[in-house]
Write an enzyme that holds these catalytic residues in place. Structure first.
Site, PDB file in Angstrom:
ATOM      1  N   TYR A 167     -31.934 -28.895  58.375  1.00 32.87           N
ATOM      2  CA  TYR A 167     -31.842 -29.336  59.770  1.00 32.87           C
ATOM      3  C   TYR A 167     -31.467 -28.145  60.671  1.00 32.87           C
ATOM      4  O   TYR A 167     -32.102 -27.905  61.698  1.00 32.87           O
ATOM      5  CB  TYR A 167     -30.789 -30.446  59.888  1.00 32.87           C
ATOM      6  CG  TYR A 167     -30.580 -30.963  61.285  1.00 32.87           C
ATOM      7  CD1 TYR A 167     -31.442 -31.900  61.842  1.00 32.87           C
ATOM      8  CD2 TYR A 167     -29.511 -30.513  62.062  1.00 32.87           C
ATOM      9  CE1 TYR A 167     -31.247 -32.380  63.137  1.00 32.87           C
ATOM     10  CE2 TYR A 167     -29.307 -30.983  63.344  1.00 32.87           C
ATOM     11  CZ  TYR A 167     -30.169 -31.925  63.889  1.00 32.87           C
ATOM     12  OH  TYR A 167     -29.968 -32.389  65.164  1.00 32.87           O
TER      13      TYR A 167
ATOM     14  N   LYS B  97     -33.580 -26.207  63.697  1.00 31.87           N
ATOM     15  CA  LYS B  97     -33.104 -26.041  65.081  1.00 31.87           C
ATOM     16  C   LYS B  97     -33.002 -24.555  65.475  1.00 31.87           C
ATOM     17  O   LYS B  97     -33.258 -24.198  66.615  1.00 31.87           O
ATOM     18  CB  LYS B  97     -31.761 -26.750  65.276  1.00 31.87           C
ATOM     19  CG  LYS B  97     -31.831 -28.281  65.114  1.00 31.87           C
ATOM     20  CD  LYS B  97     -32.766 -28.957  66.126  1.00 31.87           C
ATOM     21  CE  LYS B  97     -32.667 -30.481  66.069  1.00 31.87           C
ATOM     22  NZ  LYS B  97     -33.596 -31.149  66.980  1.00 31.87           N
TER      23      LYS B  97
HETATM   24  N1  LIG Z   1     -27.059 -37.478  67.985  1.00 24.22           N
HETATM   25  C1  LIG Z   1     -26.542 -36.258  67.951  1.00 24.22           C
HETATM   26  O1  LIG Z   1     -25.311 -36.084  67.848  1.00 24.22           O
HETATM   27  C2  LIG Z   1     -27.445 -35.056  68.064  1.00 24.22           C
HETATM   28  C3  LIG Z   1     -26.830 -33.794  68.093  1.00 24.22           C
HETATM   29  C4  LIG Z   1     -27.635 -32.670  68.221  1.00 24.22           C
HETATM   30  C5  LIG Z   1     -28.998 -32.807  68.353  1.00 24.22           C
HETATM   31  N2  LIG Z   1     -29.567 -34.040  68.301  1.00 24.22           N
HETATM   32  C6  LIG Z   1     -31.028 -34.112  68.449  1.00 24.22           C
HETATM   33  O2  LIG Z   1     -31.361 -35.081  69.412  1.00 24.22           O
HETATM   34  C7  LIG Z   1     -32.684 -35.562  69.159  1.00 24.22           C
HETATM   35  C8  LIG Z   1     -32.675 -37.071  69.221  1.00 24.22           C
HETATM   36  O3  LIG Z   1     -31.890 -37.568  68.157  1.00 24.22           O
HETATM   37  P1  LIG Z   1     -30.987 -38.886  68.257  1.00 24.22           P
HETATM   38  O4  LIG Z   1     -29.606 -38.466  67.992  1.00 24.22           O
HETATM   39  O5  LIG Z   1     -31.310 -39.638  69.483  1.00 24.22           O
HETATM   40  O6  LIG Z   1     -31.478 -39.639  66.929  1.00 24.22           O
HETATM   41  P2  LIG Z   1     -32.238 -41.017  66.677  1.00 24.22           P
HETATM   42  O7  LIG Z   1     -31.517 -42.138  67.337  1.00 24.22           O
HETATM   43  O8  LIG Z   1     -32.464 -41.060  65.228  1.00 24.22           O
HETATM   44  O9  LIG Z   1     -33.611 -40.847  67.472  1.00 24.22           O
HETATM   45  C9  LIG Z   1     -34.628 -39.991  67.019  1.00 24.22           C
HETATM   46  C10 LIG Z   1     -35.924 -40.400  67.678  1.00 24.22           C
HETATM   47  O10 LIG Z   1     -36.963 -39.525  67.210  1.00 24.22           O
HETATM   48  C11 LIG Z   1     -38.029 -40.328  66.682  1.00 24.22           C
HETATM   49  N3  LIG Z   1     -38.738 -39.589  65.640  1.00 24.22           N
HETATM   50  C12 LIG Z   1     -38.262 -39.116  64.468  1.00 24.22           C
HETATM   51  N4  LIG Z   1     -39.232 -38.506  63.781  1.00 24.22           N
HETATM   52  C13 LIG Z   1     -40.363 -38.594  64.527  1.00 24.22           C
HETATM   53  C14 LIG Z   1     -41.699 -38.171  64.358  1.00 24.22           C
HETATM   54  N5  LIG Z   1     -42.104 -37.498  63.262  1.00 24.22           N
HETATM   55  N6  LIG Z   1     -42.599 -38.430  65.336  1.00 24.22           N
HETATM   56  C15 LIG Z   1     -42.217 -39.086  66.458  1.00 24.22           C
HETATM   57  N7  LIG Z   1     -40.973 -39.522  66.684  1.00 24.22           N
HETATM   58  C16 LIG Z   1     -40.053 -39.279  65.717  1.00 24.22           C
HETATM   59  C17 LIG Z   1     -37.322 -41.588  66.175  1.00 24.22           C
HETATM   60  O11 LIG Z   1     -38.193 -42.704  66.076  1.00 24.22           O
HETATM   61  P3  LIG Z   1     -39.027 -43.065  64.751  1.00 24.22           P
HETATM   62  O12 LIG Z   1     -38.125 -42.841  63.581  1.00 24.22           O
HETATM   63  O13 LIG Z   1     -39.406 -44.476  65.024  1.00 24.22           O
HETATM   64  O14 LIG Z   1     -40.200 -42.146  64.779  1.00 24.22           O
HETATM   65  C18 LIG Z   1     -36.334 -41.820  67.311  1.00 24.22           C
HETATM   66  O15 LIG Z   1     -36.956 -42.464  68.393  1.00 24.22           O
HETATM   67  C19 LIG Z   1     -33.085 -34.988  67.799  1.00 24.22           C
HETATM   68  O16 LIG Z   1     -33.927 -33.880  67.989  1.00 24.22           O
HETATM   69  C20 LIG Z   1     -31.761 -34.559  67.196  1.00 24.22           C
HETATM   70  O17 LIG Z   1     -31.915 -33.517  66.265  1.00 24.22           O
HETATM   71  C21 LIG Z   1     -28.825 -35.169  68.166  1.00 24.22           C
END
Ligand SMILES: NC(=O)c1ccc[n+]([C@@H]2O[C@H](COP(=O)([O-])OP(=O)(O)OC[C@H]3O[C@@H](n4cnc5c(N)ncnc54)[C@H](OP(=O)(O)O)[C@@H]3O)[C@@H](O)[C@H]2O)c1
Length: 240
Positions: free
Chosen positions: A158, A162
């Site tokens: 991961y 990033k």
């Molecule tokens: N939450 C945190 O603390 C955090 C911290 C740092 C960075 N981030 C980043 O923020 C972003 C959003 O994450 P989140 O925390 O909101 O997680 P999340 O709730 O798991 O949402 C991720 C979204 O991405 C979609 N997705 C995953 N794989 C995909 C694919 N191959 N094609 C199209 N859509 C896809 C998922 O839907 P489906 O599975 O239905 O496709 C979901 O809508 C990510 O890039 C994550 O790395 C999050």
């Protein structure tokens, strides 16, 4: 009703079915943007569609796996067909892997994370950015992580994805700067989504930076690594 800061703009957001992507979609809808939204899960997308429609935003909602070239081309093509332009790309789709040292991950686990988090962001940029260049303007926002700027045991693939996304941000920013296209990365902090088992800050509390980067208020800002918690201080913007 007051005009939103994104009135007239079209934003394409990946991973908008839940979590941060969904919160950004709602924030953009409130600011007057039209939206093209995707993820892989139809049911979650349908819920996001309903929520943005209630805010009065025009939206194209489509399932698309960002790691698949054909899916991406179809999604971006349909967005251009519907709206005639794209102004903002939020490369948000992302996934994590089980916590394990790098050398204990299987090739499938490694490939799966890299395919969505890095190849996916590049594929979507590859499909969208030529249109931004043609328009001589636009904003790309890559959703990164502090793990793409530092390291933590057990989160290797991961983190590497990033770090790669930060590299993509820098290179792309350099290559499209002369066309007036901006490319920045955002570290959202620890946010309560499926990825974190719903621990952390509420997704709606991290959207201000995304609105700022999509709006003309951030004109000229490119190639930057921004953090949801410190961006105002880092950019010398006074708190209101
Ligand atoms: N939450 C945190 O603390 C955090 C911290 C740092 C960075 N981030 C980043 O923020 C972003 C959003 O994450 P989140 O925390 O909101 O997680 P999340 O709730 O798991 O949402 C991720 C979204 O991405 C979609 N997705 C995953 N794989 C995909 C694919 N191959 N094609 C199209 N859509 C896809 C998922 O839907 P489906 O599975 O239905 O496709 C979901 O809508 C990510 O890039 C994550 O790395 C999050």
């Amino acid at each position: 009703m007051a005009q939103g800061v994104l009135q007239g703009k079209v934003a394409l957001i990946t991973g908008a079915g839940r979590g941060i992507g969904r919160a950004v979609a709602l924030a953009y809808a409130r600011e007057g943007a039209s939206l093209a939204l995707c993820s892989r899960t139809k049911k979650e997308l349908a819920a996001t569609r309903k929520a943005v429609a209630e805010l009065g935003a025009a939206a194209l909602v489509q399932t698309c796996d960002v790691s698949r070239e054909k899916d991406v081309e179809r999604f971006v093509g349909r967005a251009l067909e519907k709206f005639g332009r794209i102004d903002v790309l939020v490369n948000n789709a992302g996934l994590a892997h089980r916590t394990a040292p790098l050398v204990e991950l299987s090739p499938e686990e490694w490939d799966g994370v890299l395919a969505t988090n890095l190849r996916g962001a590049w594929l979507v940029a590859r499909a969208v950015v030529p249109h931004l260049v043609k328009q001589q303007g636009g904003s790309v926002i890559n959703v990164s992580s502090w793990l793409g700027r530092d390291a933590l045991t057990g989160y290797g693939a991961y983190g590497v994805s990033k770090w790669g996304l930060e590299g993509l941000t820098r290179y792309l920013a350099l290559e499209v700067k002369r066309a007036g296209v901006r490319v920045n990365s955002v570290s959202p902090g620890y946010v309560a989504t499926k990825m974190t088992s719903y621990r952390g800050a509420k997704p709606e509390t991290v959207v201000d930076l995304f609105v700022y980067l999509a709006s003309d208020a951030s004109a000229g800002l490119t190639g930057q690594q921004l953090d949801v918690e410190t961006w105002k201080r880092d950019l010398g913007i006074r708190r209101r």
